[in-house]
Design a protein around this motif. Structure first.
Motif, mmCIF file in Angstrom:
data_model
loop_
_atom_site.group_PDB
_atom_site.id
_atom_site.type_symbol
_atom_site.label_atom_id
_atom_site.label_comp_id
_atom_site.label_asym_id
_atom_site.label_seq_id
_atom_site.Cartn_x
_atom_site.Cartn_y
_atom_site.Cartn_z
ATOM 1 N N SER A 27 6.263 -5.474 -18.139
ATOM 2 C CA SER A 27 5.370 -6.141 -19.093
ATOM 3 C C SER A 27 5.969 -6.165 -20.498
ATOM 4 C CB SER A 27 3.989 -5.489 -19.068
ATOM 5 O OG SER A 27 3.447 -5.649 -17.769
ATOM 6 N N GLY A 28 7.236 -6.556 -20.557
ATOM 7 C CA GLY A 28 7.894 -6.798 -21.842
ATOM 8 C C GLY A 28 8.525 -5.598 -22.504
ATOM 9 N N THR A 29 8.553 -4.452 -21.841
ATOM 10 C CA THR A 29 9.163 -3.266 -22.446
ATOM 11 C C THR A 29 10.079 -2.572 -21.437
ATOM 12 O OG1 THR A 29 7.225 -2.929 -23.833
ATOM 13 C CG2 THR A 29 8.650 -1.040 -23.553
ATOM 14 N N ALA A 30 11.260 -2.167 -21.901
ATOM 15 C CA ALA A 30 12.177 -1.430 -21.023
ATOM 16 C C ALA A 30 11.606 -0.043 -20.748
ATOM 17 C CB ALA A 30 13.549 -1.325 -21.685
ATOM 18 N N VAL A 31 11.522 0.306 -19.474
ATOM 19 C CA VAL A 31 10.963 1.611 -19.087
ATOM 20 C C VAL A 31 11.850 2.239 -18.016
ATOM 21 C CG1 VAL A 31 8.558 0.983 -19.580
ATOM 22 C CG2 VAL A 31 9.490 0.577 -17.285
ATOM 23 N N ARG A 32 11.732 3.551 -17.904
ATOM 24 C CA ARG A 32 12.455 4.267 -16.844
ATOM 25 C C ARG A 32 11.568 4.321 -15.607
ATOM 26 N NH1 ARG A 32 16.738 7.501 -19.818
ATOM 27 N NH2 ARG A 32 16.965 5.956 -21.421
ATOM 28 N N SER A 33 12.004 3.644 -14.571
ATOM 29 C CA SER A 33 11.116 3.513 -13.413
ATOM 30 C C SER A 33 10.988 4.812 -12.627
ATOM 31 C CB SER A 33 11.577 2.370 -12.506
ATOM 32 O OG SER A 33 12.888 2.568 -12.059
ATOM 33 N N CYS A 34 11.839 5.804 -12.919
ATOM 34 C CA CYS A 34 11.693 7.103 -12.237
ATOM 35 C C CYS A 34 10.632 7.960 -12.909
ATOM 36 C CB CYS A 34 13.023 7.853 -12.193
ATOM 37 S SG CYS A 34 13.526 8.561 -13.783
ATOM 38 N N LEU A 35 10.129 7.519 -14.056
ATOM 39 C CA LEU A 35 9.099 8.291 -14.757
ATOM 40 C C LEU A 35 7.710 7.663 -14.603
ATOM 41 C CD1 LEU A 35 10.810 9.286 -18.137
ATOM 42 C CD2 LEU A 35 10.618 10.610 -16.025
ATOM 43 N N ILE A 36 7.632 6.643 -13.765
ATOM 44 C CA ILE A 36 6.374 5.915 -13.600
ATOM 45 C C ILE A 36 6.028 5.903 -12.110
ATOM 46 C CG2 ILE A 36 5.342 3.595 -13.779
ATOM 47 C CD1 ILE A 36 7.157 3.156 -16.203
ATOM 48 N N PHE A 37 4.777 6.122 -11.796
ATOM 49 C CA PHE A 37 4.348 5.991 -10.405
ATOM 50 C C PHE A 37 4.144 4.505 -10.101
ATOM 51 C CE2 PHE A 37 2.761 10.368 -11.315
ATOM 52 C CZ PHE A 37 3.558 11.025 -10.385
ATOM 53 N N ALA A 38 4.404 4.160 -8.857
ATOM 54 C CA ALA A 38 4.239 2.755 -8.448
ATOM 55 C C ALA A 38 2.815 2.279 -8.738
ATOM 56 C CB ALA A 38 4.577 2.601 -6.964
ATOM 57 N N TYR A 88 0.866 -1.188 0.000
ATOM 58 C CA TYR A 88 0.000 0.000 0.000
ATOM 59 C C TYR A 88 0.900 1.234 0.000
ATOM 60 C CZ TYR A 88 -3.771 -3.201 0.653
ATOM 61 O OH TYR A 88 -4.662 -4.233 0.440
ATOM 62 N N VAL A 89 0.753 2.058 -1.017
ATOM 63 C CA VAL A 89 1.696 3.167 -1.199
ATOM 64 C C VAL A 89 0.960 4.479 -1.450
ATOM 65 C CG1 VAL A 89 3.399 1.584 -2.220
ATOM 66 C CG2 VAL A 89 1.899 2.904 -3.724
ATOM 67 N N GLU A 90 1.679 5.569 -1.197
ATOM 68 C CA GLU A 90 1.140 6.886 -1.552
ATOM 69 C C GLU A 90 1.107 7.005 -3.078
ATOM 70 O OE1 GLU A 90 3.317 10.022 0.279
ATOM 71 O OE2 GLU A 90 2.727 9.427 2.304
ATOM 72 N N PRO A 91 0.103 7.687 -3.626
ATOM 73 C CA PRO A 91 0.001 7.774 -5.096
ATOM 74 C C PRO A 91 1.192 8.463 -5.745
ATOM 75 C CG PRO A 91 -1.665 9.137 -4.009
ATOM 76 C CD PRO A 91 -1.031 8.311 -2.936
ATOM 77 N N ARG A 92 1.929 9.272 -4.968
ATOM 78 C CA ARG A 92 3.062 9.994 -5.561
ATOM 79 C C ARG A 92 4.357 9.164 -5.574
ATOM 80 N NH1 ARG A 92 4.563 14.159 -0.624
ATOM 81 N NH2 ARG A 92 4.988 12.543 0.904
#
Ligand code: FES
Ligand code: FES
Length: 163
Positions: free
Chosen positions: A55-66, A18-22
């Protein structure tokens, strides 16, 4: 602040938190899940250090919210090796001196793993274009390119041997 449920599979293991939306996915992976192989450099999508495969694609995890990773499948650098055995790309990074401090390495390995899965026989230009999304302050990129080219060559030889 209200908390949101995030169900995610990382390297085959299920997490329900359970996480904060930010909260950023990079922080979720490192701080909530304890997977510190994913590094955080710029935190605004420039350096590539935080790259994971979602889900099969390289992404920058700092640009995505949890919360955006809810019900997704993620692979981090910890999930590359199998039974303690490094992937050919990882081995070639070691052999070809593709890393020094290693800060950039996890992100590059994740990007290039995704890239080589989708482009088994890329041109030198395509390799460099993909690498251009990653900042390495140590190696001058030569060893990294050699490691990638060696992996491509080995993959081709393996396919030939099997046919
Ligand atoms: S920390 Fe995500 S791109 Fe730099
Ligand atoms: S090996 Fe140090 S930043 Fe790339």
């Amino acid at each position: 602040m209200s908390l949101h449920e995030v169900q995610v599979t990382i390297n085959g293991k299920s997490y329900i938190e359970y996480v904060e939306p930010r909260m950023l996915l990079s922080d979720f992976i490192r701080e909530t899940c304890g997977l510190t192989g994913t590094h955080v450099g710029c935190e605004h999508g420039v350096c590539g250090a935080c790259t994971v495969i979602m889900s099969g694609t390289a992404v920058r995890s700092c640009l995505i919210f949890a919360v955006q990773a809810h019900q997704q499948e993620i692979k981090t650098v910890e999930g590359l090796s199998c039974n303690g055995e490094m992937t050919p790309l990882q081995k070639n990074f070691v052999e070809c001196h593709g890393l020094q401090c290693g800060f950039c390495t996890a992100g590059i390995l994740m990007s290039m793993t995704d890239f080589l899965d989708k482009h088994p026989s890329p041109s030198a230009k395509e390799i460099k274009e993909t690498l251009s999304g990653h900042l390495c302050r140590c190696t001058g990129y030569d060893g990294i390119v050699k490691a990638i080219e060696k992996t491509i060559q080995e993959n081709k030889e393996e396919v030939l041997q099997r046919s």
